[in-house]
Design a protein around this motif. Sequence first.
Motif, mmCIF file in Angstrom:
data_model
loop_
_atom_site.group_PDB
_atom_site.id
_atom_site.type_symbol
_atom_site.label_atom_id
_atom_site.label_comp_id
_atom_site.label_asym_id
_atom_site.label_seq_id
_atom_site.Cartn_x
_atom_site.Cartn_y
_atom_site.Cartn_z
ATOM 1 N N ARG A 1 -4.064 4.167 -0.533
ATOM 2 C CA ARG A 1 -3.929 2.733 -0.777
ATOM 3 C C ARG A 1 -2.508 2.451 -1.218
ATOM 4 O O ARG A 1 -2.038 2.988 -2.207
ATOM 5 N N SER A 2 -1.814 1.631 -0.453
ATOM 6 C CA SER A 2 -0.416 1.321 -0.731
ATOM 7 C C SER A 2 -0.300 -0.017 -1.450
ATOM 8 O O SER A 2 -1.105 -0.921 -1.245
ATOM 9 N N THR A 3 0.723 -0.131 -2.277
ATOM 10 C CA THR A 3 1.001 -1.415 -2.925
ATOM 11 C C THR A 3 1.887 -2.279 -2.039
ATOM 12 O O THR A 3 2.242 -3.388 -2.420
ATOM 13 N N ASN A 4 2.229 -1.787 -0.861
ATOM 14 C CA ASN A 4 3.012 -2.565 0.101
ATOM 15 C C ASN A 4 2.090 -3.515 0.859
ATOM 16 O O ASN A 4 0.885 -3.322 0.924
ATOM 17 N N GLU B 1 0.993 -1.847 6.742
ATOM 18 C CA GLU B 1 0.436 -0.517 6.968
ATOM 19 C C GLU B 1 1.568 0.485 7.179
ATOM 20 O O GLU B 1 2.565 0.194 7.836
ATOM 21 N N PHE C 1 7.038 5.987 -0.810
ATOM 22 C CA PHE C 1 6.521 4.635 -0.920
ATOM 23 C C PHE C 1 5.674 4.531 -2.177
ATOM 24 O O PHE C 1 5.254 5.558 -2.739
ATOM 25 N N GLN C 2 5.425 3.313 -2.633
ATOM 26 C CA GLN C 2 4.586 3.082 -3.798
ATOM 27 C C GLN C 2 3.128 3.063 -3.374
ATOM 28 O O GLN C 2 2.789 2.461 -2.355
ATOM 29 N N GLY C 3 2.268 3.732 -4.100
ATOM 30 C CA GLY C 3 0.862 3.768 -3.716
ATOM 31 C C GLY C 3 -0.020 4.117 -4.870
ATOM 32 O O GLY C 3 0.430 4.442 -5.968
#
Length: 132
Positions: free
Chosen positions: A112-115, A118, A129-131
Motif C-alpha cells: 500500500r503506497s501513500t502515493n 500505481e 517510495f513512501q508506503g
Amino acid sequence: MITTVSEDWYKQLDPLPEIHTIEEFIVQGPDGNSLPFIGYIEIVVNEPGVSNRDILVPVLVVPNTDYNLEVPVIVGTIVLKFIPQSAEGNLRSGWRTAVSFINHRKPIGTVRSTNDKEISIQPFESIVFQGL
C-alpha cells in the motif's frame, strides 16, 4: 547478472578451456565495488529439466576468496533467460522460481503506497517510495 567461477574450480576442468582477457572491462559487484577477475571462459550449460538444450555462456573466472571456495560457481540470470517458459514445469523448485521471475512480469505482492498513483516494480529494479 554474470555467471562466475572461482580460479580453483576453473583449474579443475578437463580439458581446461582457453581463458580470454578483457581489457578495460569493469564488472561491478553487488556492493557497488569493482569485481576483480582473471578473464573469461566459454562453457556449455545444460539446463536441468530441459533436454537437448545446450547454451554457450561467457563465464568470468574470479580470484579465490573465502566465499567462492565454498560456493565456486554462481549461475547468473543470463543463463535463466535462455530457458523457455514451456520448460518451467520440468524444473526443480529453485530453478522454476528463478525462471518464473525472469520470464513473467506479473505482480507477486501488494504494497500500500501513500502515493496517488500505481507503482510497478520490475524484477531486479530498485526504487524508493513512501508506503505502508
